[in-house]
Design a protein around this motif. Structure first.
Motif, PDB file in Angstrom:
ATOM      1  N   MET A   1     -47.731 -35.570  29.157  1.00 37.84           N
ATOM      2  CA  MET A   1     -46.697 -34.629  28.852  1.00 37.84           C
ATOM      3  C   MET A   1     -45.470 -35.319  28.283  1.00 37.84           C
ATOM      4  O   MET A   1     -44.539 -34.662  27.859  1.00 37.84           O
ATOM      5  CB  MET A   1     -46.327 -33.834  30.105  1.00 37.84           C
ATOM      6  N   GLY A   2     -45.460 -36.636  28.266  1.00 33.95           N
ATOM      7  CA  GLY A   2     -44.325 -37.367  27.743  1.00 33.95           C
ATOM      8  C   GLY A   2     -44.108 -37.171  26.252  1.00 33.95           C
ATOM      9  O   GLY A   2     -43.064 -37.503  25.729  1.00 33.95           O
ATOM     10  N   ASN A   3     -45.102 -36.653  25.539  1.00 34.02           N
ATOM     11  CA  ASN A   3     -44.994 -36.448  24.096  1.00 34.02           C
ATOM     12  C   ASN A   3     -44.392 -35.101  23.723  1.00 34.02           C
ATOM     13  O   ASN A   3     -44.140 -34.848  22.558  1.00 34.02           O
ATOM     14  CB  ASN A   3     -46.377 -36.578  23.437  1.00 34.02           C
ATOM     15  N   VAL A   4     -44.196 -34.214  24.697  1.00 29.00           N
ATOM     16  CA  VAL A   4     -43.640 -32.900  24.410  1.00 29.00           C
ATOM     17  C   VAL A   4     -42.179 -33.068  24.030  1.00 29.00           C
ATOM     18  O   VAL A   4     -41.410 -33.761  24.697  1.00 29.00           O
ATOM     19  CB  VAL A   4     -43.775 -31.968  25.643  1.00 29.00           C
ATOM     20  N   THR A   5     -41.795 -32.446  22.929  1.00 31.99           N
ATOM     21  CA  THR A   5     -40.407 -32.545  22.478  1.00 31.99           C
ATOM     22  C   THR A   5     -39.838 -31.148  22.284  1.00 31.99           C
ATOM     23  O   THR A   5     -40.558 -30.154  22.259  1.00 31.99           O
ATOM     24  CB  THR A   5     -40.294 -33.332  21.156  1.00 31.99           C
ATOM     25  N   ASP A   6     -38.523 -31.101  22.147  1.00 32.57           N
ATOM     26  CA  ASP A   6     -37.833 -29.845  21.896  1.00 32.57           C
ATOM     27  C   ASP A   6     -36.689 -30.115  20.922  1.00 32.57           C
ATOM     28  O   ASP A   6     -36.531 -31.234  20.418  1.00 32.57           O
ATOM     29  CB  ASP A   6     -37.335 -29.219  23.207  1.00 32.57           C
ATOM     30  N   ASP A   7     -35.917 -29.091  20.627  1.00 28.69           N
ATOM     31  CA  ASP A   7     -34.797 -29.240  19.689  1.00 28.69           C
ATOM     32  C   ASP A   7     -33.772 -30.258  20.173  1.00 28.69           C
ATOM     33  O   ASP A   7     -33.137 -30.941  19.367  1.00 28.69           O
ATOM     34  CB  ASP A   7     -34.104 -27.891  19.463  1.00 28.69           C
ATOM     35  N   ILE A   8     -33.615 -30.370  21.475  1.00 26.71           N
ATOM     36  CA  ILE A   8     -32.654 -31.341  22.015  1.00 26.71           C
ATOM     37  C   ILE A   8     -33.127 -32.757  21.690  1.00 26.71           C
ATOM     38  O   ILE A   8     -32.319 -33.620  21.315  1.00 26.71           O
ATOM     39  CB  ILE A   8     -32.462 -31.152  23.537  1.00 26.71           C
ATOM     40  N   ASP A   9     -34.437 -33.005  21.803  1.00 28.85           N
ATOM     41  CA  ASP A   9     -34.969 -34.323  21.442  1.00 28.85           C
ATOM     42  C   ASP A   9     -34.677 -34.652  19.980  1.00 28.85           C
ATOM     43  O   ASP A   9     -34.355 -35.782  19.642  1.00 28.85           O
ATOM     44  CB  ASP A   9     -36.484 -34.385  21.690  1.00 28.85           C
TER      45      ASP A   9
ATOM     46  N   GLN B   1     -31.448 -37.866  16.184  1.00 27.55           N
ATOM     47  CA  GLN B   1     -30.456 -38.018  15.112  1.00 27.55           C
ATOM     48  C   GLN B   1     -29.297 -38.900  15.566  1.00 27.55           C
ATOM     49  O   GLN B   1     -28.839 -39.772  14.820  1.00 27.55           O
ATOM     50  CB  GLN B   1     -29.951 -36.650  14.655  1.00 27.55           C
ATOM     51  N   TRP B   2     -28.830 -38.671  16.804  1.00 24.18           N
ATOM     52  CA  TRP B   2     -27.744 -39.522  17.314  1.00 24.18           C
ATOM     53  C   TRP B   2     -28.213 -40.971  17.473  1.00 24.18           C
ATOM     54  O   TRP B   2     -27.467 -41.908  17.190  1.00 24.18           O
ATOM     55  CB  TRP B   2     -27.202 -38.990  18.639  1.00 24.18           C
ATOM     56  N   ALA B   3     -29.459 -41.146  17.914  1.00 22.42           N
ATOM     57  CA  ALA B   3     -29.981 -42.509  18.082  1.00 22.42           C
ATOM     58  C   ALA B   3     -30.032 -43.231  16.738  1.00 22.42           C
ATOM     59  O   ALA B   3     -29.760 -44.442  16.659  1.00 22.42           O
ATOM     60  CB  ALA B   3     -31.369 -42.463  18.713  1.00 22.42           C
ATOM     61  N   ARG B   4     -30.369 -42.509  15.691  1.00 20.70           N
ATOM     62  CA  ARG B   4     -30.411 -43.085  14.354  1.00 20.70           C
ATOM     63  C   ARG B   4     -28.996 -43.426  13.872  1.00 20.70           C
ATOM     64  O   ARG B   4     -28.754 -44.506  13.335  1.00 20.70           O
ATOM     65  CB  ARG B   4     -31.079 -42.104  13.386  1.00 20.70           C
ATOM     66  N   GLU B   5     -28.058 -42.492  14.063  1.00 24.59           N
ATOM     67  CA  GLU B   5     -26.707 -42.666  13.542  1.00 24.59           C
ATOM     68  C   GLU B   5     -25.812 -43.516  14.431  1.00 24.59           C
ATOM     69  O   GLU B   5     -24.920 -44.201  13.944  1.00 24.59           O
ATOM     70  CB  GLU B   5     -26.052 -41.294  13.322  1.00 24.59           C
ATOM     71  N   ARG B   6     -26.037 -43.421  15.743  1.00 21.70           N
ATOM     72  CA  ARG B   6     -25.202 -44.163  16.687  1.00 21.70           C
ATOM     73  C   ARG B   6     -26.075 -44.756  17.793  1.00 21.70           C
ATOM     74  O   ARG B   6     -26.077 -44.302  18.933  1.00 21.70           O
ATOM     75  CB  ARG B   6     -24.155 -43.229  17.320  1.00 21.70           C
ATOM     76  N   PRO B   7     -26.852 -45.796  17.457  1.00 20.07           N
ATOM     77  CA  PRO B   7     -27.761 -46.369  18.448  1.00 20.07           C
ATOM     78  C   PRO B   7     -27.038 -46.978  19.639  1.00 20.07           C
ATOM     79  O   PRO B   7     -27.664 -47.263  20.663  1.00 20.07           O
ATOM     80  CB  PRO B   7     -28.532 -47.433  17.653  1.00 20.07           C
TER      81      PRO B   7
END
Length: 163
Positions: free
Chosen positions: A1-9, A14-20
């Motif tokens: 179930m660790g692969n389930v994502t949602d809009d928050i993910d 996006q934040w991880a990409r822009e502000r790691p």
């Protein structure tokens, strides 16, 4: 179930990409809480609307109903129980009184005070509305196994108690 994502993910990605450099775990938790609150609030509001009341009016009726017999409180006690100002409570009481769901009467123990009580119609409507609202909330939780719902309750309680 660790692969389930949602809009928050997606947003966190996006934040991880822009502000790691940012730890966005709290953003994920509260983003989900805010979204759940909105969705659950809207669904519950629709359940109450079937009875001609909004959540604000339901809060008054429910507070009086759960106060026990004789189902009456002072406006101040009512406001405190709902964490509202007395002004905000007065507007709600005015609407409910016009609808015949509550009645105000002098407090026999305080010449300056008044008491707000459920009318028989208000009592019946409170019972119907709480049943409908609870059914809607149960529907929203129905995809979680009972043990996961209990775990969620514990985690949310722990979070609230820590604030």
């Amino acid at each position: 179930m660790g692969n389930v994502t949602d809009d928050i993910d997606r947003i966190l990605g996006q934040w991880a990409r822009e502000r790691p450099d940012l730890d966005t775990e709290a953003m994920g938790v509260f983003g989900r809480i805010f979204r759940l609150s909105k969705l659950a609030g809207d669904a519950t509001e629709r359940a109450y609307a079937r009875f001609g009341i909004a959540r604000a009016e339901f809060d008054v009726l429910a507070t009086l109903r759960r106060s026990g017999d004789p189902f009456q409180l002072s406006p101040g006690a009512l406001a405190a129980s709902m964490m509202l100002s007395t002004g905000g409570t007065t507007a709600r009481l005015d609407r409910l009184e016009r609808a015949g769901l509550v009645a105000r009467s002098p407090d026999p123990h305080d010449r300056r005070g008044i008491l707000v009580r459920l009318t028989p119609q208000g009592h019946a409507l409170a019972d119907e509305a709480v049943t409908a609202g609870l059914a809607e909330q149960q529907r929203l939780l129905s995809h979680l196994p009972p043990e996961r719902a209990a775990q969620l309750t514990t985690l949310l309680r722990d979070l609230l108690n820590g604030l």
